[in-house]
Design an enzyme around this catalytic site. Structure first.
Site, short mmCIF file in Angstrom:
data_model
loop_
_atom_site.label_atom_id
_atom_site.label_comp_id
_atom_site.label_asym_id
_atom_site.label_seq_id
_atom_site.Cartn_x
_atom_site.Cartn_y
_atom_site.Cartn_z
N ASP A 158 -11.88 -18.24 77.92
CA ASP A 158 -11.89 -19.22 79.01
C ASP A 158 -10.62 -19.08 79.85
OD1 ASP A 158 -13.09 -21.14 80.52
OD2 ASP A 158 -12.59 -22.82 79.20
N GLY A 190 -4.39 -35.86 82.52
CA GLY A 190 -5.65 -35.27 82.93
C GLY A 190 -6.80 -35.91 82.17
N GLY A 246 -12.00 -35.50 76.75
CA GLY A 246 -11.26 -36.74 76.57
C GLY A 246 -10.11 -36.77 77.56
#
Ligand SMILES: *[C@@H]1O[C@H](CO)[C@@H](O)[C@H](O)[C@H]1NC(C)=O
Ligand SMILES: *[C@@H]1O[C@H](CO)[C@@H](O)[C@H](O)[C@H]1NC(C)=O
Ligand SMILES: *[C@@H]1O[C@H](CO)[C@@H](O)[C@H](O)[C@H]1NC(C)=O
Ligand SMILES: *[C@@H]1O[C@H](CO)[C@@H](O)[C@H](O)[C@H]1NC(C)=O
Length: 837
Positions: free
Chosen positions: A625, A508, A513
Site C-alpha cells: 500500500d 486523522g 478509526g
C-alpha cells in the site's frame, strides 16, 4: 447568611437551567438550508431559515444555464412555502455545498413538481448523485403516482475524497429536465450512527464504515402523533405508527408526560426527542394471563439492500423495575430474547435504543418488526415499542437505488465530461469489485494449495513441547508479549496520553478509526491509532501491523512504540511524525512547497525504507500500500514509510510470487498484480513510481475531475515522459530551480518503475541508486551556479528548466486538483482512503 442566600439563588439558577442545557447540548456545526430558485430568505416556524441558492455564501452551482419556475396562482396552502418555486436544469448540473465540518451529514432534498406554464415537472425524469452515492435514478413523480411534495432524507459522509464539501449532481434523463426545490445539509453528531451493529439473524457484529450512506426509509413514533421538525433537534420527522400495524386491535397506545423522560448512559435528545420516548404501543390485552401474541408492524422496503433498524424503548408502563420482559423479532427472526429494558437503564422512564442490521432478500419486500411476551415468564405478559427507524444502507456500488444496473452507465448519453468520468469511475469501480469477488471466490474454492508459506498471519499461539502441540492463548497481548512484539500499554495509560481520546487531538480519521496525538507519561510524543473494536477485518490488519512492525527497525520506517488490546481495543502507538503525510506537502494544503532538493531527499528516504523492507529483514516483506499518504515526514522532513496493515511476506526462494486477493489503493495498483493476483516486490516498485510522479507534478494519482486522458497520473505522465517533455508539465513551484539532467534522470526512473511487466521494473535498490544520482546532478549544478556567480563570471548556464508553456488542454490544473482531492491532516493515511482497498 448572605452567602447561603446567594448559594440558594445559584442553586435555583442551576436547576432551572438544566432543561436548557439539555437542549443546548448539541448545536449542529453545519445547518445549511437552501431554497433552490428562491429570491429571499424564508423563515420557517421551526426556526430554520432557507436562503436562496444563488449568491449563497457556501453554495456553488454550475453550469450557469438553469431556470427558475414559480407556482402559478396560489399554491396549495398546505404546501410548504419552499414548494412555491423550483430550479430547473436542462443539463447535468452540480451544486457544490461547502460545509464547516467533515463527517456524516443529513442531506434532505425537497422535491415538489411546481405547477407552472413552462415545464411539466411531474414528467421530468432525472438522477441525483451526492458525493459519489447514487440517490435517485430515473426518478419521476409520474412513476411515483404521488403528485405533491416529497422529502428525501439521506446520511452522506463529507470527507474522504471530497473534504468539507458535498457535491450534488442532478442529471436529466435523455431530453428530460431535472429540478429541485430545497436542500438541507445538517451535521450529525458523532456517535449518532453506530460503527457496527448486530445482524438479524444473529451472528458476529456487522461493521458499518463511515462511508456507508443511508436513506431514511421510515421513522416512526409508536403510539404517538406526528412529530415535526419543530420538536426535533435535528429537524427530523417522526410519523405515527397506526398505518403500519398489522393488527390495530393488538396494540394500545400509552402516553406519559414528555418531561418525565430521562436521558442516561450516553443516550441524548439527538438520538430521539422525549416526545418519541413518552409514547408507546403496548399489548392491547396486556396483563390478562394467557393472552399471548405479538404486536406486529410491517414496512414496505426495497429488497436486496441491508437496512439499519433502530428500536427505541423506554419503559413508561411498569410500576417497578424488571417486570417488563419481552421478545423482539425482525423478519420472523429473534433479535432480542427476554429483553428487560430496565436491566439496561436501571431506571424506569429512561431512554434506550438498540440497533440491528437486516438484509431484505429478493422476493421479500418488507421489514416485519414484532414484539411479544416470552413463553416462560414470571409476570403478566406485555411488550412495548416506543419508536422505530429503518434506514436503507448503500450497497458496495455506492448506490441507494436498486434498479441501477448497466443501464446506469449505458443509457445516459454523456452530456459533460464530468458525467462520463463519473460513469467511468462507477463502471471501473464495479469491475474492480467483481474482479475482487471473483478472485476471492477462487481463492476460497482452492484452499488446497499449500499456503503455509504465503500466510500473512503468524499464528499467535504459544508453542509447548514439540511443534505439534499448540496451546492457544486467549489474549493477543499475552501471546504477543512472549513473542517480543513491542510494548504492551495499558488502556489507562493510553487514555491518559490522549486525554481520554480528546477530539482536539485527532490527527486523522478514517475507516479503521481515529489517530490521536498523545504524550506518554515518560514525555514521548506519540501517534495513537485506535481501531474500531468490532471490526473483524480490522483485527487482522491490526495484528499484521504489529507483527510486521515489531520485526523491523529502520531509520526510514515508522517505529512501533507499543499497542493495547485491553477490552477488545485495537490501539497501536507509533512514533509521532510532526510533518504528517508527504501528500500534504505536495498539494491540497497550504504548507510551503518542497524544493526539488527536498523532494529528492524524501523520495530517497522512502526508497531506502522500501529497499530495507524488500531485502533487509530475514524474510522479504511487500508493503502493498505504497502511496503518498503512507510516507510520513518528521519535523526535519525525514521520510518514513508507514502503515503495514496490508503487508505480506514476500515470495520465498522457490516461489516467484505470492498469490493473493488484490488489495491496495486505487491509482497505485500494479496492473500486473491486478490482472494476475500475483504479488511480488515489483508491485511496490510500481506504486512507488506513481509516488514519484505525484512528487513531480504535485497532483493526485487519480483525479476524476480532469479530462479523461489526464485522470490517471501514471498514464498521463508517461505520455509526457515518452515525448521527452516532462518539464512542460511539472509542478509550477519547481520551475526555474530544477536541473534538467536531474529531472530527466528522475523521470526515467519513474518511467521504469511504471513498466507494464514486473520483470521490466527495477528493484528498489536500483531505484534508490538512480534517485541518488539525480540528487547528485542537482547538487552539482547548484554548486556550479554559485561558484560561477561568486567568480562574477557569466556562466555557461546549465540547462535549467525555465519557462513552462501551458500544455494543451491543461488549463484545469491546480484548482481542480484541490477540488477533487483528499486533504487531510491525517498522519496515518490508510485512514484517508478507507475505500481505497
Ligand atoms: C390512542 O388510542 C386512542 C383510542 O384507541 C385513539 O383514539 C387515539 O387516536 C390514539 N392516539 C394516538 C396518538 O395514536
Ligand atoms: C412540540 O412542541 C411544541 C412547543 O414547542 C408543543 O406545544 C407540542 O405539543 C410539541 N409536541 C408535538 C408532538 O408536536
Ligand atoms: C413471517 O412469517 C409469516 C407467517 O409465518 C409469513 O407469512 C411472512 O412472510 C414471514 N415474514 C417474513 C418477513 O419473513
Ligand atoms: C411472535 O413472532 C415470532 C416470529 O414471527 C414467532 O416465532 C412467535 O411464535 C410469535 N409469538 C407469538 C406468541 O405468537
Amino acid at each position: 447568611m448572605g452567602d447561603s442566600k446567594s448559594l440558594y439563588v445559584l442553586w435555583v439558577v442551576c436547576v432551572s437551567c438544566v432543561p436548557l442545557i439539555v437542549f443546548a447540548f448539541f448545536t449542529p456545526e453545519d445547518g445549511l438550508f437552501i431554497d433552490c430558485g428562491g429570491s429571499k430568505a424564508l423563515k420557517l416556524d421551526d426556526g430554520r431559515v432557507f436562503e436562496p441558492d444563488s449568491g449563497h455564501r457556501y453554495v456553488g452551482l454550475s453550469p450557469h444555464s438553469h431556470i427558475v419556475v414559480s407556482e402559478t396562482g396560489v399554491g396549495d396552502s398546505n404546501d410548504s412555502v419552499l414548494y412555491h418555486s423550483a430550479r430547473v436544469f436542462k443539463e447535468t448540473s452540480t451544486y457544490t455545498i461547502i460545509t464547516q465540518q467533515i463527517g456524516r451529514h443529513w442531506l434532505r432534498l425537497h422535491l415538489h413538481p411546481v405547477e407552472n406554464p413552462r415545464y411539466h415537472l411531474k414528467s421530468a425524469v432525472f438522477s441525483v448523485v451526492a458525493n459519489g452515492i447514487a440517490l435517485l435514478h430515473g426518478f419521476s413523480f409520474s412513476k411515483l403516482g404521488k403528485m405533491s411534495g416529497l422529502l428525501k432524507e439521506y446520511v452522506i459522509e463529507v470527507g474522504g475524497s471530497s473534504p468539507e464539501k458535498l457535491v450534488l449532481i442532478l442529471s436529466p434523463w435523455n431530453g428530460s429536465i431535472a429540478f429541485i426545490n430545497g436542500i438541507e445539509v445538517v451535521s450529525i453528531p458523532d456517535g449518532q450512527l453506530p460503527s457496527s451493529a448486530m445482524p438479524v439473524p444473529l451472528g458476529p457484529a456487522v461493521n458499518i464504515p463511515t462511508h456507508v450512506a443511508f436513506e431514511t426509509a421510515y421513522r416512526v413514533n409508536m403510539g404517538g402523533p406526528l412529530i415535526t421538525p419543530n420538536n426535533d433537534s435535528q429537524f427530523r420527522i417522526w410519523e405515527p405508527d397506526q398505518s403500519f400495524l398489522v393488527n390495530a386491535a393488538s396494540a394500545r397506545n400509552v402516553t406519559v408526560n414528555p418531561s418525565s423522560i430521562k436521558y442516561l448512559n450516553g443516550v441524548s435528545v439527538e438520538i430521539a426527542p422525549n416526545w418519541v420516548y413518552s409514547t408507546a404501543q403496548e399489548m392491547a390485552d396486556a396483563n390478562v394471563i394467557d393472552q399471548i401474541f405479538n404486536i406486529s408492524w410491517a414496512f414496505e422496503v426495497e429488497p436486496m439492500f441491508p437496512y439499519l433498524i433502530r428500536l427505541h424503548f423506554c419503559d413508561i408502563v411498569s410500576l417497578t423495575l424488571d417486570t417488563l420482559v419481552f421478545n423482539v423479532y425482525i423478519n420472523n427472526q429473534s433479535a432480542l430474547e427476554s429483553f428487560d429494558i430496565s436491566s439496561k437503564t436501571t431506571e424506569l422512564s429512561a431512554a434506550y435504543f438498540v440497533d440491528f442490521v437486516a438484509n431484505v432478500s429478493a422476493g421479500l419486500n418488507r421489514v416485519l418488526v414484532q414484539v411479544g411476551p416470552p413463553i416462560m415468564r414470571n409476570f403478566p405478559p406485555n411488550a412495548i415499542l416506543n419508536g422505530l427507524e429503518i434506514m436503507k444502507m448503500s450497497d458496495p456500488r455506492d448506490s441507494l437505488v436498486g434498479n441501477l444496473s448497466q443501464d446506469y452507465i449505458d443509457s445516459n448519453t454523456p452530456k459533460t465530461n464530468k458525467w462520463v468520468l463519473l460513469a467511468v469511475t462507477f463502471s471501473v469501480g464495479f469491475a474492480v469489485l467483481v474482479l475482487i469477488s471473483v478472485a476471492f471466490y477462487l481463492y476460497l474454492r482452492h484452499p488446497k494449495k499449500p499456503r503455509h508459506q504465503t500466510s500473512v498471519w503468524v499464528p499467535l499461539t504459544a508453542h509447548v513441547g514439540n511443534s505439534d502441540s499448540k496451546v492457544s492463548v486467549g489474549s493477543f497481548a499475552s501471546a504477543a508479549h512472549s513473542l517480543g512484539l513491542g510494548r504492551v500499554l495499558a488502556f489507562s495509560e493510553i487514555c491518559e496520553a490522549t486525554k481520554n481520546f480528546d477530539e482536539s487531538l485527532v490527527l486523522g480519521v478514517g475507516g479503521f478509526g481515529k489517530v490521536y496525538k498523545g504524550v506518554l507519561e515518560c514525555g514521548v510524543v506519540v501517534a495513537v491509532k485506535r481501531g474500531n473494536p468490532q471490526s473483524q477485518q480490522g483485527f487482522t490488519e491490526f495484528r499484521t501491523e504489529i507483527v510486521m512492525l515489531s520485526k523491523l527497525r529502520h531509520r526510514h520506517l515508522v517505529s512501533l512504540i507499543g499497542y493495547c488490546d485491553e477490552f477488545d481495543e485495537m490501539i497501536i502507538v507509533y512514533e509521532f511524525m510532526a510533518g504528517g503525510p508527504l501528500r500534504k506537502h505536495l498539494y491540497g494544503s497550504d504548507l510551503p512547497p518542497l524544493t526539488w532538493n527536498q523532494r529528492l531527499q524524501v523520495c530517497i528516504g522512502a526508497a531506502k525504507g522500501l529497499h530495507y523492507l524488500h531485502t533487509g529483514a530475514a524474510e522479504s516483506i511487500i508493503h502493498r500500500d505504497v502511496k503518498t499518504t503512507n510516507i510520513l515526514l518528521d519535523e526535519n522532513l525525514i521520510a518514513k514509510v508507514a502503515d503495514f496493515g496490508l503487508s505480506k511476506l514476500g515470495p520465498t526462494l522457490d516461489q516467484t510470487h505470492v498469490s493473493t486477493a488484490v488489495k491496495g489503493s486505487f491509482g497505485y495498483l500494479d496492473p500486473e498484480y491486478f490482472r494476475r493476483q500475483q504479488l511480488t516486490e515489483k508491485s511496490d516498485v510500481y506504486s512507488f513510481g506513481v509516488v514519484l510522479m505525484e512528487v513531480l507534478f504535485a497532483r493526485p494519482a487519480i483525479n476524476p475531475a480532469l479530462p479523461r486522458d489526464q485522470v490517471n497520473i501514471a498514464e498521463w505522465a508517461m505520455n509526457w515522459q515518452k515525448r521527452g517533455k516532462l518539464e512542460k508539465v511539472i509542478d509550477p513551484h519547481l520551475v526555474g530551480s530544477v536541473n534538467l539532467e536531474s529531472l530527466r534522470k528522475f523521470g526515467e526512473t519513474a518511467e521504469k518503475c511504471l513498466a507494464e511487466h514486473g520483470t521490466e521494473r527495477p528493484t528498489m535498490g536500483d531505484v534508490l541508486w538512480n534517485l541518488e544520482y539525480a540528487l547528485q546532478l542537482q547538487e552539482a549544478s547548484i554548486q556550479m551556479v554559485s561558484a560561477e556567480n561568486s567568480a562574477n563570471y557569466i556562466p555557461d548556464v546549465p540547462e535549467w528548466v525555465s519557462q513552462i508553456q501551458p500544455a494543451e488542454g491543461d488549463g484545469a490544473d491546480t484548482i481542480s486538483y484541490q477540488e477533487s482531492d483528499t486533504t487531510s491532516n491525517g498522519v496515518f493515511s490508510q485512514l484517508l482512503d478507507p475505500k481505497g482497498r
